[in-house]
Design a protein around this motif. Structure first.
Motif, PDB file in Angstrom:
ATOM      1  N   ALA A   1       0.829  -1.217   0.000  1.00 32.10           N
ATOM      2  CA  ALA A   1       0.000   0.000   0.000  1.00 32.10           C
ATOM      3  C   ALA A   1       0.858   1.261   0.000  1.00 32.10           C
ATOM      4  N   ALA A   2       1.932   1.232  -0.754  1.00 31.16           N
ATOM      5  CA  ALA A   2       2.806   2.403  -0.845  1.00 31.16           C
ATOM      6  C   ALA A   2       3.416   2.469  -2.242  1.00 31.16           C
ATOM      7  N   CYS A   3       2.570   2.325  -3.266  1.00 33.86           N
ATOM      8  CA  CYS A   3       3.055   2.242  -4.649  1.00 33.86           C
ATOM      9  C   CYS A   3       3.832   3.479  -5.084  1.00 33.86           C
ATOM     10  N   ASP A   4       3.531   4.625  -4.459  1.00 29.57           N
ATOM     11  CA  ASP A   4       4.233   5.845  -4.844  1.00 29.57           C
ATOM     12  C   ASP A   4       5.686   5.859  -4.387  1.00 29.57           C
ATOM     13  N   TYR A   5       6.093   4.843  -3.622  1.00 33.63           N
ATOM     14  CA  TYR A   5       7.487   4.743  -3.177  1.00 33.63           C
ATOM     15  C   TYR A   5       8.118   3.427  -3.606  1.00 33.63           C
ATOM     16  N   ALA A   6       7.580   2.831  -4.642  1.00 37.48           N
ATOM     17  CA  ALA A   6       8.074   1.534  -5.108  1.00 37.48           C
ATOM     18  C   ALA A   6       9.539   1.605  -5.559  1.00 37.48           C
ATOM     19  N   PRO A   7      10.284   0.519  -5.277  1.00 39.27           N
ATOM     20  CA  PRO A   7       9.902  -0.696  -4.563  1.00 39.27           C
ATOM     21  C   PRO A   7       9.981  -0.513  -3.042  1.00 39.27           C
ATOM     22  N   VAL A   8       9.015  -1.099  -2.347  1.00 39.76           N
ATOM     23  CA  VAL A   8       8.878  -0.896  -0.909  1.00 39.76           C
ATOM     24  C   VAL A   8       9.098  -2.206  -0.158  1.00 39.76           C
ATOM     25  N   VAL A   9       9.789  -2.096   0.959  1.00 38.90           N
ATOM     26  CA  VAL A   9       9.980  -3.211   1.887  1.00 38.90           C
ATOM     27  C   VAL A   9       9.399  -2.774   3.227  1.00 38.90           C
ATOM     28  N   MET A  10       8.724  -3.687   3.912  1.00 39.97           N
ATOM     29  CA  MET A  10       8.206  -3.367   5.246  1.00 39.97           C
ATOM     30  C   MET A  10       8.881  -4.248   6.286  1.00 39.97           C
ATOM     31  N   THR A  11       9.166  -3.650   7.426  1.00 45.58           N
ATOM     32  CA  THR A  11       9.696  -4.400   8.561  1.00 45.58           C
ATOM     33  C   THR A  11       8.746  -4.212   9.727  1.00 45.58           C
ATOM     34  N   ASN A  12       8.095  -5.292  10.122  1.00 46.62           N
ATOM     35  CA  ASN A  12       7.044  -5.222  11.142  1.00 46.62           C
ATOM     36  C   ASN A  12       6.057  -4.104  10.830  1.00 46.62           C
ATOM     37  N   TRP A  13       5.712  -4.009   9.541  1.00 45.02           N
ATOM     38  CA  TRP A  13       4.701  -3.088   9.007  1.00 45.02           C
ATOM     39  C   TRP A  13       5.102  -1.615   9.098  1.00 45.02           C
TER      40      TRP A  13
END
Length: 285
Positions: free
Chosen positions: A149-161
């Motif tokens: 849910a952060a396509c405007d910052y692709a590519p995105v990685v989440m760590t514990n959301w």
């Protein structure tokens, strides 16, 4: 780390290892009951508290354990099958011990073409684990995510959301190395630090950690459309719907406008009371 348990049976029941069914220590169980009482009080029907109670179990055990299933069933007057059926439906509930940090690499369309696939392959090889597997030191659980849910910052990685925007294979490998080494890690947006999986699970259970309003929530890329609208004087179309009479009085009760009630601060209904104040027993007559 191979997954040898946490499997779902044909009937939907969560199969857990025998050691996860060991009873809670007395002090841990007492705290769980105290916390659960606060959670259940937020809902008009106590069975509705199952989702946050499962997060509460994970905040203690690190995954959905057999004893955690028993605890939720007892507190909410549900069967173990009902609890495990919910626990096996949602991916945020883990069926085996989770790492201290869940690192999710988005490989959905936009992130993939912007480098998400390369990030996944690189960090998976770097850690020596695949999807939903955990490093031997118990620090990192790696996941492929359909969308962060952060396509405007692709590519995105989440760590514990928490968001890590505009990542590369090199930056993501550095991220997981820092997490494993215990170095302080700050997300691109949001709070100043990344909490552990158990700490985040407690927040998801409804217990605030004071970090929700830290840092930038929406960055510049997310606000481009809003800024253009302001520059050009664009506004949303007006609506013909108006709240009047009794509904207006209800909407503004307590000085709060309709649609502005924060879920975490709204008073709970009385037991067996439906939203709006109607008695659950009377409503069915």
């Amino acid at each position: 780390m191979a997954t040898e348990f946490g499997h779902q049976t044909a009937s939907g029941h969560l199969t857990v290892p025998a050691e996860s069914k060991e009873p809670y220590a007395a002090d841990v169980l007492a705290q769980l009951h105290a916390d659960a009482e606060q959670v259940v009080a937020r809902y008009p029907q106590k069975r509705s508290a199952l989702l946050p109670l499962l997060h509460l179990v994970q905040s203690v055990d690190g995954y959905i354990t057999g004893r955690g299933i028993d605890f939720c069933a007892e507190v909410l007057d549900l069967t173990r099958a009902e609890v495990s059926g919910v626990a096996t439906f949602y991916t945020q509930y883990k069926r085996h011990p989770n790492g201290e940090y869940t690192v999710g690499v988005c490989t959905n369309t936009l992130c993939a073409i912007m480098g998400g696939d390369q990030i996944w392959e690189s960090v998976s090889e770097h850690l020596g684990i695949g999807h939903d597997e955990t490093t031997p030191d118990g620090k990192i659980t790696l996941e492929r995510i359909e969308c962060n849910a952060a396509c405007d910052y692709a590519p995105v990685v989440m760590t514990n959301w928490e968001f890590f925007d505009n990542q590369t294979p090199e930056s993501t490998k550095q991220l997981v190395d820092d997490l494993r080494d215990g170095k302080p890690v700050a997300p691109t947006r949001g709070p100043s630090r990344v909490c552990t999986f158990k700490q985040v699970s407690r927040v998801l259970a409804g217990f605030h950690d004071g970090l929700a309003d830290e840092g930038v929530g929406a960055g510049a890329a997310s606000l481009v459309g809003l800024n253009v609208a302001h520059e050009r004087g664009w506004t949303a179309p007006e609506t013909d719907v108006h709240v009047t009479g009794e509904h207006q009085a209800q909407a503004t009760a307590g000085g709060m406008a309709a649609g502005r009630h924060p879920s975490t601060d709204t008073p709970a209904n009385e037991p067996d009371e439906l939203p709006g104040g109607d008695d659950a027993d009377k409503s069915g007559k």
